[in-house]
Write a protein that holds these residues in place. Structure first.
Motif, PDB file in Angstrom:
ATOM      1  N   LYS A 508       0.855  -1.184   0.000  1.00 38.20           N
ATOM      2  CA  LYS A 508       0.000   0.000   0.000  1.00 38.20           C
ATOM      3  C   LYS A 508       0.889   1.232   0.000  1.00 38.20           C
ATOM      4  CE  LYS A 508      -4.019  -1.984   2.380  1.00 38.20           C
ATOM      5  NZ  LYS A 508      -4.901  -1.870   3.560  1.00 38.20           N
ATOM      6  N   THR A 509       0.714   2.083  -0.979  1.00 40.07           N
ATOM      7  CA  THR A 509       1.610   3.231  -1.151  1.00 40.07           C
ATOM      8  C   THR A 509       0.883   4.531  -0.863  1.00 40.07           C
ATOM      9  OG1 THR A 509       1.075   3.392  -3.508  1.00 40.07           O
ATOM     10  CG2 THR A 509       2.944   2.002  -2.888  1.00 40.07           C
ATOM     11  N   THR A 510       1.654   5.531  -0.398  1.00 38.53           N
ATOM     12  CA  THR A 510       1.237   6.920  -0.346  1.00 38.53           C
ATOM     13  C   THR A 510       2.275   7.710  -1.135  1.00 38.53           C
ATOM     14  OG1 THR A 510       2.446   7.375   1.701  1.00 38.53           O
ATOM     15  CG2 THR A 510       0.198   6.530   1.914  1.00 38.53           C
ATOM     16  N   PHE A 587       6.779  -1.026  -6.987  1.00 41.22           N
ATOM     17  CA  PHE A 587       5.641  -0.188  -6.643  1.00 41.22           C
ATOM     18  C   PHE A 587       5.978   1.252  -7.014  1.00 41.22           C
ATOM     19  CE2 PHE A 587       8.313  -0.271  -2.876  1.00 41.22           C
ATOM     20  CZ  PHE A 587       8.348   1.059  -2.477  1.00 41.22           C
ATOM     21  N   HIS A 588       4.938   2.044  -7.177  1.00 46.36           N
ATOM     22  CA  HIS A 588       5.075   3.444  -7.595  1.00 46.36           C
ATOM     23  C   HIS A 588       4.389   4.305  -6.540  1.00 46.36           C
ATOM     24  CE1 HIS A 588       6.259   5.997 -11.086  1.00 46.36           C
ATOM     25  NE2 HIS A 588       5.520   6.866 -10.423  1.00 46.36           N
ATOM     26  N   THR A 589       5.151   5.218  -5.930  1.00 46.62           N
ATOM     27  CA  THR A 589       4.566   6.105  -4.944  1.00 46.62           C
ATOM     28  C   THR A 589       3.611   7.084  -5.628  1.00 46.62           C
ATOM     29  OG1 THR A 589       6.498   7.553  -5.134  1.00 46.62           O
ATOM     30  CG2 THR A 589       6.498   5.940  -3.357  1.00 46.62           C
ATOM     31  N   LYS A 590       2.636   7.578  -4.850  1.00 47.87           N
ATOM     32  CA  LYS A 590       1.633   8.484  -5.407  1.00 47.87           C
ATOM     33  C   LYS A 590       2.217   9.894  -5.528  1.00 47.87           C
ATOM     34  CE  LYS A 590      -2.163   5.785  -3.508  1.00 47.87           C
ATOM     35  NZ  LYS A 590      -2.497   5.188  -4.805  1.00 47.87           N
ATOM     36  N   ARG A 591       1.591  10.684  -6.395  1.00 46.41           N
ATOM     37  CA  ARG A 591       2.079  12.041  -6.609  1.00 46.41           C
ATOM     38  C   ARG A 591       1.691  12.963  -5.449  1.00 46.41           C
ATOM     39  NH1 ARG A 591       1.067  14.685 -12.357  1.00 46.41           N
ATOM     40  NH2 ARG A 591       2.493  12.947 -12.802  1.00 46.41           N
ATOM     41  N   PHE A 592       0.469  12.778  -4.877  1.00 49.91           N
ATOM     42  CA  PHE A 592       0.010  13.597  -3.768  1.00 49.91           C
ATOM     43  C   PHE A 592      -0.375  12.696  -2.606  1.00 49.91           C
ATOM     44  CE2 PHE A 592      -1.214  15.773  -7.736  1.00 49.91           C
ATOM     45  CZ  PHE A 592      -0.405  16.901  -7.621  1.00 49.91           C
ATOM     46  N   ASP A 593      -0.490  13.339  -1.451  1.00 52.75           N
ATOM     47  CA  ASP A 593      -0.872  12.605  -0.254  1.00 52.75           C
ATOM     48  C   ASP A 593      -2.337  12.187  -0.368  1.00 52.75           C
ATOM     49  OD1 ASP A 593      -1.273  11.540   2.201  1.00 52.75           O
ATOM     50  OD2 ASP A 593      -0.497  13.254   3.341  1.00 52.75           O
ATOM     51  N   ARG A 595      -4.369  11.422   1.848  1.00 48.59           N
ATOM     52  CA  ARG A 595      -5.176  12.033   2.893  1.00 48.59           C
ATOM     53  C   ARG A 595      -5.693  13.414   2.474  1.00 48.59           C
ATOM     54  NH1 ARG A 595      -0.930  11.424   7.685  1.00 48.59           N
ATOM     55  NH2 ARG A 595       0.338  12.200   5.946  1.00 48.59           N
ATOM     56  N   LEU A 596      -4.871  14.159   1.692  1.00 40.28           N
ATOM     57  CA  LEU A 596      -5.320  15.450   1.183  1.00 40.28           C
ATOM     58  C   LEU A 596      -6.498  15.272   0.231  1.00 40.28           C
ATOM     59  CD1 LEU A 596      -4.978  18.505   0.876  1.00 40.28           C
ATOM     60  CD2 LEU A 596      -3.249  18.050  -0.897  1.00 40.28           C
ATOM     61  N   SER A 597      -6.377  14.289  -0.647  1.00 47.04           N
ATOM     62  CA  SER A 597      -7.472  14.021  -1.574  1.00 47.04           C
ATOM     63  C   SER A 597      -8.725  13.611  -0.827  1.00 47.04           C
ATOM     64  CB  SER A 597      -7.049  12.918  -2.554  1.00 47.04           C
ATOM     65  OG  SER A 597      -5.897  13.306  -3.263  1.00 47.04           O
ATOM     66  N   ALA A 598      -8.542  12.802   0.235  1.00 39.84           N
ATOM     67  CA  ALA A 598      -9.710  12.376   1.016  1.00 39.84           C
ATOM     68  C   ALA A 598     -10.343  13.572   1.720  1.00 39.84           C
ATOM     69  CB  ALA A 598      -9.293  11.309   2.024  1.00 39.84           C
ATOM     70  N   ALA A 599      -9.480  14.445   2.285  1.00 41.00           N
ATOM     71  CA  ALA A 599     -10.012  15.630   2.964  1.00 41.00           C
ATOM     72  C   ALA A 599     -10.758  16.531   1.992  1.00 41.00           C
ATOM     73  CB  ALA A 599      -8.867  16.389   3.651  1.00 41.00           C
ATOM     74  N   SER A 603     -14.609  17.448   2.257  1.00 39.87           N
ATOM     75  CA  SER A 603     -15.042  18.854   2.285  1.00 39.87           C
ATOM     76  C   SER A 603     -15.960  19.156   1.117  1.00 39.87           C
ATOM     77  CB  SER A 603     -13.822  19.783   2.259  1.00 39.87           C
ATOM     78  OG  SER A 603     -12.968  19.517   3.360  1.00 39.87           O
ATOM     79  N   GLY A 604     -15.583  18.693  -0.060  1.00 35.48           N
ATOM     80  CA  GLY A 604     -16.437  18.931  -1.216  1.00 35.48           C
ATOM     81  C   GLY A 604     -17.797  18.278  -1.057  1.00 35.48           C
ATOM     82  N   GLY A 605     -17.808  17.085  -0.471  1.00 36.38           N
ATOM     83  CA  GLY A 605     -19.089  16.410  -0.253  1.00 36.38           C
ATOM     84  C   GLY A 605     -19.967  17.172   0.703  1.00 36.38           C
ATOM     85  N   ILE A 606     -19.339  17.650   1.804  1.00 38.34           N
ATOM     86  CA  ILE A 606     -20.112  18.429   2.775  1.00 38.34           C
ATOM     87  C   ILE A 606     -20.656  19.701   2.127  1.00 38.34           C
ATOM     88  CG2 ILE A 606     -19.934  19.738   4.917  1.00 38.34           C
ATOM     89  CD1 ILE A 606     -17.916  17.676   5.886  1.00 38.34           C
ATOM     90  N   LEU A 607     -19.803  20.394   1.336  1.00 35.29           N
ATOM     91  CA  LEU A 607     -20.241  21.613   0.656  1.00 35.29           C
ATOM     92  C   LEU A 607     -21.390  21.335  -0.302  1.00 35.29           C
ATOM     93  CD1 LEU A 607     -19.772  24.621   0.187  1.00 35.29           C
ATOM     94  CD2 LEU A 607     -18.066  24.002  -1.559  1.00 35.29           C
ATOM     95  N   ILE A 608     -21.254  20.219  -1.013  1.00 36.96           N
ATOM     96  CA  ILE A 608     -22.331  19.862  -1.954  1.00 36.96           C
ATOM     97  C   ILE A 608     -23.614  19.585  -1.205  1.00 36.96           C
ATOM     98  CG2 ILE A 608     -23.073  18.099  -3.592  1.00 36.96           C
ATOM     99  CD1 ILE A 608     -20.164  17.902  -4.518  1.00 36.96           C
TER     100      ILE A 608
END
Length: 788
Positions: A508-510, A587-593, A595-599, A603-608
């Protein structure tokens, strides 16, 4: 030698005289060949220089020389070098005046000749005559050799060759080299520059005769092997023969054993070989020679299978007893050191059961025919003795073993301990209190194939084990005529192997870390225990990093990685006996964290959700606003007033919103009340009520008409409405209900339903000016009232 010096002098003197006239310097006899160990003399003409000269041999100074005004002579004695360079130098100028290369040659030496046969089946005179010798020569020279008959009346050639061996047909030269007398030969070597002859070689024909190989046969007896051989009749002279043999082995080549040399005069011989193993293949060969002549070729090899030697058979009978079944029958696995399967003789095996007590009656013996080395028989719960008998031709062998009764109290060894060392198992135990005659140790790795050994000590070493296999070992004490109970130890490994196979199960990569999980599967029962795990990881071009964890770990989080980068990872398991590695995973590490995408997603879901909720609320409110009914004056109490009210002076249609008029002349809309008191029951009962209503709106349904005021008081409302209990005339603008410009009423309401106390037309005070109110009416509201 003297002739050579004379020729040398004749050649040198004219040269010297010529040199005086020409005033030249040179060395006479360049590139000279001399025989090894002989003497030679080299002359240097010195007429071209004044003063002394000196010589060098391979750049080394030589003192021994004689000189005069015209030449210098150098004498070499017992010269043995293969090649040497001689130079003449001027002592004043160190100039080389001339030089010569001296080479040596040798004569052939170590000559040996042989009479032999081209066809080993030929009898009579030999076929070939061969001589060989040694000679050191310059490889660049072509040398021709000739074998000469020195013992002949006139020296004659036997054969020619350019090698150091020469062969000729003996039948053509039998008159020169007869078998009945000694002969002598010489080898001559000749090149373009020199010629040399060997010393004479003298021999007796029978001393150089290599006879044909003998014929051999081998006979196998029960306790020995008999080897016999024979030679052609022509060779019935004094002979010496050798016998060699080897035992066939499974791996590697056989090792030949050379037996002693025998001598015979009859052209044949025999040898008895006693120390051979039963039922093994042995290979034999024989060679012979006449006197001191060379050995013949080895005979054709003969292989024979030895017979069973009774002295080599040791039965060593043993048994394994299984638990009794529900019928009380026990299975006994009898085993013994059987006759080798390679023995081609016929053997009969028989197992006989007998009760342990010989005086028991009514018990018959049971015989079972068995195969070689193993046999399964069934016995009851009583003590039995198993007897093994082997029959072969005219002899019989037997052995027996004891089988205890079920529940019989017998001694047993204790405290069995085992250890493994370099592929062998060491077993030790404590002896029982009773004296024993020995111990039987049996062991197996699969429960089907057993091995056993007997010992008198309280320890044993088990050899020839399968590598890295778990063994079950049983130790049983032995007595004079009985055996005790066996004590067993389970799963003792003959050796410990590498740890099990490591496999990476999850990655599992981050962006800057990775979680690696792995598992270990032991393919063998005797795999080594893992001491630690080492995780190797790195980029394709970067350095390899590693992290070590203990044996209990099954996952690790690798941190401080580079985002958006490919890595490789390998997990290595280490045991005391070795290591195993997993396959390399990438394995290939992800470009962004993540957790940021999840946050951001949350947030976008709550706003929607908020936007959708707000929009839904607005839509609901708007819908309520749009669906709110427009007030219909046709449903007002005004439309229900009776036309008869005109006749009685009631004001059905007063001007809208005129405060100077009576309450009955107005159409009221909801407005703020200045008093929360309920309206009066009637104007005639409370004259002051009209005064109190100054600045308020009164419901026309509750105010009596002017012409009614003079009449008698009306009956109570309850009496007037007794026939219409379902109808109501309460105000919509009361405190307990929402404000409305109309009175709540039923469509079937009639003027008779109004209150009996109507207000008279009376002037009211001028009310304060209020903002205009919007009123809605319909054109058919009066028609509805008239039609009722």
């Amino acid at each position: 030698m003297y002739s050579f010096l004379a020729l040398f002098t004749l050649a040198v003197i004219p040269s010297m005289c010529k040199g005086l006239h020409e005033n030249k310097c040179k060395v006479v006899s360049q590139d000279q060949y001399i025989e090894v160990g002989s003497d030679t003399k080299i002359v240097c003409q010195t007429s071209c220089v004044h003063g002394k000269v000196f010589w060098t041999l391979d750049n080394g100074y030589i003192k021994e020389s004689t000189s005069n005004s015209s030449h210098s002579a150098l004498s070499l004695r017992n010269f043995t070098k293969r090649s040497a360079t001689l130079q003449c130098h001027s002592a004043d100028t160190q100039e080389v005046l001339g030089g010569a290369i001296i080479r040596t040659y040798t004569k052939p030496s170590k000559i040996s000749c042989l009479l032999h046969y081209d066809d080993q089946a030929t009898q009579g005179l030999p076929d070939l005559f061969t001589c060989s010798w040694e000679h050191q020569t310059d490889a660049s020279l072509e040398v021709n050799y000739t074998v000469l008959c020195d013992s002949c009346a006139r020296q004659s050639e036997i054969c020619n060759s350019q090698k150091t061996t020469c062969t000729h047909n003996y039948h053509d030269i039998s008159d020169k080299i007869p078998l009945v007398q000694s002969s002598r030969v010489t080898v001559r070597a000749k090149s373009a520059a020199w010629e040399a002859s060997s010393d004479p070689y003298e021999f007796s024909p029978f001393s150089i005769l290599k006879i044909t190989r003998p014929h051999i046969s081998v006979l196998a007896a029960s306790d020995h092997l008999l080897v016999e051989w024979s030679l052609p009749p022509f060779f019935q002279r004094k002979q010496r023969c050798q016998v060699k043999y080897s035992k066939a082995v499974d791996e590697g080549g056989p090792e030949w054993v050379l037996n002693k040399t025998l001598e015979t005069n009859v052209g044949k011989g025999e040898m008895v070989i006693e120390k051979v193993e039963s039922c093994h293949n042995y290979t034999f060969a024989v060679r012979c020679a006449l006197g001191e002549a060379p050995w013949s070729d080895w005979s054709h090899e003969r292989t024979v299978l030895t017979k069973l030697n009774k002295r080599d058979v040791e039965l060593r009978l043993w048994r394994k007893v299984a638990e009794a079944d529900k019928n009380g029958v026990r299975k006994v696995h009898a085993m013994w050191t059987g006759i080798p399967s390679t023995c081609q003789d016929t053997f009969t095996y028989m197992i006989e059961q007998t009760p342990y007590k010989e005086d028991m009656t009514g018990v018959n013996h049971t015989d079972t025919s068995c195969a070689n080395s193993v046999c399964d028989v069934k016995v009851n719960q009583g003590a039995r003795r198993i007897n093994l008998k082997i029959f072969h031709d005219d002899w019989m062998m037997e052995d027996s073993v004891y089988v205890p009764a079920v529940g019989e109290s017998l001694p047993q060894v204790t405290n069995i301990q085992t250890s493994t060392l370099e592929g062998v198992i060491l077993v030790s135990w404590s002896a029982p209190a009773q004296p024993v005659s020995g111990y039987m140790v049996d062991y197996t790795h699969n429960g089907n194939e057993y091995f056993w050994k007997q010992t008198k000590y309280t320890n044993a070493t088990l050899f020839d084990l399968l590598d890295k296999k778990p063994y079950n070992i049983t130790v049983t004490p032995l007595f004079d005529d009985k055996t005790g109970h066996g004590a067993q130890t389970l799963h003792i490994c003959s050796g410990v192997g590498d740890p099990g196979n490591v496999s990476i199960t999850e990655i599992k990569t981050t962006d800057k870390s990775v979680l690696v999980k792995w598992d270990v599967e032991s393919q063998e029962a005797c795999s080594g225990d893992v001491v630690n795990y080492t995780i190797f990881y790195g980029t394709q071009k970067g350095p390899q990093l590693n992290v070590t964890v203990d044996s209990t770990a099954r996952d690790i989080l690798l941190k401080d990685l580079n985002p958006d980068t490919q890595y490789r990872v390998v997990v290595e398991a280490t045991a005391l006996t070795g290591t195993t590695k997993s396959t390399e995973e990438f394995f290939h590490t992800k470009r962004f964290d993540p957790r940021l995408s999840a946050a951001l997603g949350v947030s976008g879901g709550i706003l929607i959700v908020l936007v959708l909720s707000l929009g839904l609320c607005c839509a609901v409110q708007w819908r309520k606003f749009k669906e709110k009914p427009v007030p219909d004056p046709g449903h007002s109490s005004v439309a229900l007033w009776s036309p008869m009210s005109h006749e009685k002076g009631i004001c059905p249609f007063p001007p809208f919103h005129n405060p100077a008029e009576s309450f009955c002349d107005s159409i009221y809309t909801e407005a703020p009340r200045t008093s929360t008191s309920p309206p009066a029951a009637g104007s005639h009962d409370n004259p002051a009520s009209d005064q109190n209503m100054t600045g308020e709106y009164a419901d026309p349904a509750t105010v009596p008409a002017p012409h009614i005021q003079s009449e008698e008081p009306a009956e109570p409302v309850d009496k007037q409405h007794a026939s219409f209990p379902a109808e109501t005339t309460e105000l919509l603008s009361s405190e307990d209900s929402p404000s409305s410009p109309y009175r709540s009423q039923s469509p079937e309401e009639t003027p008779a339903l109004r209150t009996s106390k109507q207000c008279a037309r009376a002037p009211v005070k001028q009310q304060e000016k209020t903002p205009p109110l919007t009123v809605y009416v319909t054109l058919d509201m009066f028609e509805q009232g008239q039609g009722r």
